[in-house]
Design an enzyme around this catalytic site. Structure first.
Site, PDB file in Angstrom:
ATOM      1  N   LYS A  70      -5.080   1.573   6.203  1.00  0.00           N
ATOM      2  CA  LYS A  70      -3.813   1.288   6.159  1.00  0.00           C
ATOM      3  C   LYS A  70      -2.314   1.585   7.019  1.00  0.00           C
ATOM      4  O   LYS A  70      -1.931   0.624   6.702  1.00  0.00           O
ATOM      5  CB  LYS A  70      -3.570   1.251   4.850  1.00  0.00           C
ATOM      6  CG  LYS A  70      -4.100   0.414   3.468  1.00  0.00           C
ATOM      7  CD  LYS A  70      -4.575  -0.623   4.107  1.00  0.00           C
ATOM      8  CE  LYS A  70      -5.024  -1.748   2.955  1.00  0.00           C
ATOM      9  NZ  LYS A  70      -5.206  -3.113   3.543  1.00  0.00           N
TER      10      LYS A  70
HETATM   11  N1  PMP Z   1     -11.659   0.850   1.341  1.00  0.00           N
HETATM   12  C1  PMP Z   1      -9.942   1.232   0.892  1.00  0.00           C
HETATM   13  C2  PMP Z   1     -10.222   2.827   0.321  1.00  0.00           C
HETATM   14  C3  PMP Z   1      -8.949   0.906   0.784  1.00  0.00           C
HETATM   15  O1  PMP Z   1      -7.831   1.308  -0.209  1.00  0.00           O
HETATM   16  C4  PMP Z   1      -8.872  -0.639   1.564  1.00  0.00           C
HETATM   17  C5  PMP Z   1      -7.769  -1.487   1.592  1.00  0.00           C
HETATM   18  N2  PMP Z   1      -7.510  -2.479   0.416  1.00  0.00           N
HETATM   19  C6  PMP Z   1      -9.813  -1.281   2.139  1.00  0.00           C
HETATM   20  C7  PMP Z   1     -11.842  -0.312   1.742  1.00  0.00           C
HETATM   21  C8  PMP Z   1     -10.185  -3.291   2.665  1.00  0.00           C
HETATM   22  O2  PMP Z   1      -9.684  -3.099   4.033  1.00  0.00           O
HETATM   23  P1  PMP Z   1      -9.189  -4.361   3.458  1.00  0.00           P
HETATM   24  O3  PMP Z   1      -7.465  -4.364   2.929  1.00  0.00           O
HETATM   25  O4  PMP Z   1      -8.340  -3.973   5.113  1.00  0.00           O
HETATM   26  O5  PMP Z   1     -10.151  -5.775   3.577  1.00  0.00           O
END
Ligand code: PMP
Length: 312
Positions: free
Chosen positions: A41
């Protein structure tokens, strides 16, 4: 140079040789937990803050509000508080004390809302964030689910990094999603570079994405709780671009958590449950293939946060 921002991205890509054994399939994992905020993130938050500052949407002394308990909140607090911005994060009270305290330690203001509040009610944490943003002077939201800049961040950084490191020798990209920013941005970039690359998306049972991808609609009955954090959804995020997804697969918590532990024991990589889900997806894909292939995936965050949940 030398800024915390410059430490974001360019994460290592590791080949998981013990998991594939003597097979002619290679699996490569991008270690996103090595970003300074501990997750994938950081990329999105850094990119959006930068764009907001450039466009004047975020000004000196500004306030940033977001509903998040997890990795986005940590990245936001880490990057925005030292710049003098006020960071307000709303979350439901089911979020662990450690997570709440981590965000406070980084200088964010944390507003805890009742988990039992119904969506749309003023006490619900998403509505609370929106209300604060609309009634506070100089306030903006990241709006990570629907903000195209989230996808752009990965299109401009994660995708090119993967492509360049492997010099285009990629057959499959595997990633579960929540906002969809990672899979949509990386998938779009890789497919533009080589339309033969296939994008595969694992989804937890209880999320609506699998049904939506396959039928174009979803029923409330397909929504149920699951333990893997940060992936799958109960609503369709605007960032989630299904046009770049070639196929989806469904997993249980047990499959994701077993793969998380396997990754630790076989490869020495201590990652979180969504990383396990991605590894499970890679192994399923590997077992279904009858030709050599290079598979790439993402390990979004570290196992530290999930010690008691996954490793005990
Ligand atoms: N894995 C974790 C631990 C996350 O916090 C997130 C984001 N919510 C994701 C995967 C997925 O990423 P995205 O929001 O870019 O789909």
């Amino acid at each position: 140079m030398f800024s915390l921002n410059s430490a974001i991205g360019n994460t290592p890509l590791i080949e998981l040789k013990n998991l594939t054994g003597i097979s002619n399939i290679r699996i490569y994992a991008k270690l996103e937990f090595l970003n300074p905020g501990g997750s994938v993130k950081d990329r999105m938050v850094s990119y959006i803050l930068n764009e907001y500052e450039k466009s004047g949407k975020l000004q000196r002394g500004g306030v940033i509000v977001e509903n998040t308990s997890g990795n986005t909140g940590a990245a936001l607090a880490m990057l925005a508080v030292p710049k003098g911005y006020r960071v307000i994060l709303t979350m439901p009270d089911k979020v662990s004390r450690e997570k709440q305290e981590t965000l406070k330690a980084l200088g964010a203001e944390v507003i805890v809302c009742p988990t039992s509040a119904s969506p749309g009610s003023p006490e619900h944490y998403v509505q609370k964030a929106r209300d604060i943003a609309s009634t506070t002077d100089n306030a903006v939201m990241l709006n990570q689910y629907d903000n195209r800049l989230n996808v752009e961040a990965h299109y401009n950084s994660t995708g090119p990094e993967i492509w360049n490191t492997l010099r285009g020798n990629i057959d499959y990209f595997v990633a579960a999603g929540s906002t969809g920013g990672t899979i949509s941005g990386v998938g779009k970039f890789l497919k533009e570079m080589d339309p033969k690359i296939k994008v595969v998306m694992p989804d937890p049972i209880g999320s609506i994405y699998y049904e939506y991808f396959n039928t174009g609609t979803y029923s409330q009955e397909s929504i149920s709780t699951y333990q893997v954090e940060g992936i799958g959804e109960d609503h369709i995020a605007k960032c989630m671009d299904f046009s770049i997804v070639d196929s989806m697969m469904q997993f249980t918590d047990d499959m994701a958590f077993s793969a998380t532990r396997l990754l630790a024991r076989k490869e020495g990589i201590f990652a979180g449950g969504s990383s396990g889900a991605n590894i499970w997806g890679c192994l399923e894909l590997m077992n279904s293939l009858e030709h050599p292939a290079n598979i790439v995936t993402i390990l979004p965050d570290s196992g530290v946060k999930y010690l008691s949940k996954i490793f005990s």
